[in-house]
Design a protein around this motif. Structure first.
Motif: not given
Length: 341
Positions: A85-86, A224-225, A243-244, A253-254
């Motif tokens: 959505d972001t 931001y994630l 995490f991604i 990110t984590h």
């Protein structure tokens, strides 16, 4: 006193009387009945109760595991949707801004160029205000690569500080190659202006005659994630990590504060975070774009793991995956299994 003398006739005699066989048989029957009653009590009462308790306990553990997997599934799915959505919102804001007449008039009305440039800078500043500090840069780049206007961290860059040539940036050619109304989303890169990792978005500025004259570009911070994932993590008592991972096996990110991406020139390799076979198997499957839902031994702890691909953009070939790891004992600690014993 005189000595008492017992006469044989008066001496008591103890008689030994043999019990009849029928009485002995009745005693044996009573003992047998008592034993049978005890056995029947165990079979009919205690053992089924124990069996039922064990059965209920086993079912409760299976139910707990199913609930854990369901919760993890919703957790990852909600996180993915929030990220997607972001990205969609960033694309919509970029397209909406590109419809501002100032971008076209800047090129069609040279005599009022400074006036329209002021309007463009104002529009770029408004973009940043829509993302609550998560947008690091918004700029307008002429088709030859020269920056015409730029806002970084809500600060307008003066003309002497604008880059003369951005045409070598990965997003530039891909974004300019798009059609009117299309948004390009690129791979994350380290922004020299923002001094952190960002995600680029770009859309062409097209004149009424169809001529492409510039590129409208913005950069969304990877940090931001982390805010998005941390918010979802808190929704389930903060148990476990989210995490991604990108298609190169890097952490984008984590939620674990020990794993940082902010301000680093190189993103951390996810495989380096843990040497256990279960962890390496999970990361490899995430890189391969697979969906996983099982138990793995991570850092010597049996854990529930779930991961699934993240849709980043319909117009880019970017493949990410969102995952979560939750130790089994932390999940079980939240349930009172003693009710089944």
């Amino acid at each position: 006193m005189g000595r008492r003398v017992f006469d044989k006739a008066t001496t008591p005699v103890i008689l030994k009387i043999d019990q009849p066989p029928c009485i002995l048989h009745m005693i044996r029957i009573r003992k047998s009945i008592r034993l049978k009653v005890i056995v029947m009590f165990l079979l009919v009462g205690v053992l089924p109760m124990v069996g039922s308790s064990l059965y209920l306990y086993q079912n409760s553990q299976e139910a707990l595991e199913n609930d854990a997997f369901n919760i993890l599934g919703r957790l990852v799915d909600q996180s993915n949707r929030a990220v997607e959505d972001t990205f969609q919102e960033a694309g919509q804001v970029l397209l909406l801004t590109s419809h501002n007449p100032a971008f076209v008039r800047y090129f069609n009305e040279p005599e009022k160029r400074q006036e329209w440039l002021n309007e463009i800078q104002k529009a770029l500043g408004e973009i940043q205000g829509l993302f609550q500090g998560s947008l690091r840069e918004a700029c307008l780049i002429r088709k030859d690569g020269k920056e015409l206007g730029k806002v970084v961290n809500a600060q307008i860059f003066p003309a002497p500080d604008l880059d003369a040539d951005e045409s070598d940036q990965i997003f530039f050619k891909a974004g300019l190659a798009g059609n009117r109304g299309e948004v390009y989303q690129g791979e994350p890169y380290f922004s020299e202006d923002a001094r952190e990792w960002v995600i680029p978005f770009a859309t062409p500025i097209v004149l009424p005659d169809g001529k492409k004259v510039a590129l409208l570009h913005l950069e969304l911070s990877l940090s931001y994630l982390k805010d998005i994932l941390s918010e979802r993590q808190r929704g389930w008592m903060g148990i476990g990590d989210l995490f991604i991972v990108d298609d190169q096996g890097r952490f984008l990110t984590h939620t674990d504060p020990r794993i940082q991406t902010l301000g680093k020139l190189n993103l951390p390799n996810a495989l380096d975070a843990n040497s256990s076979p279960g962890w390496r198997r999970m990361i490899q499957e995430m890189v391969d774009g697979k969906i996983g839902f099982q138990k793995e031994v991570i850092k010597n702890r049996l854990s529930y793991v779930h991961y699934q691909p993240t849709m980043t953009s319909e117009t880019s070939n970017i493949f990410w995956s969102t995952g979560t790891v939750v130790p089994v004992d932390r999940v079980q600690a939240s349930a009172d299994s003693s009710d089944y014993l």
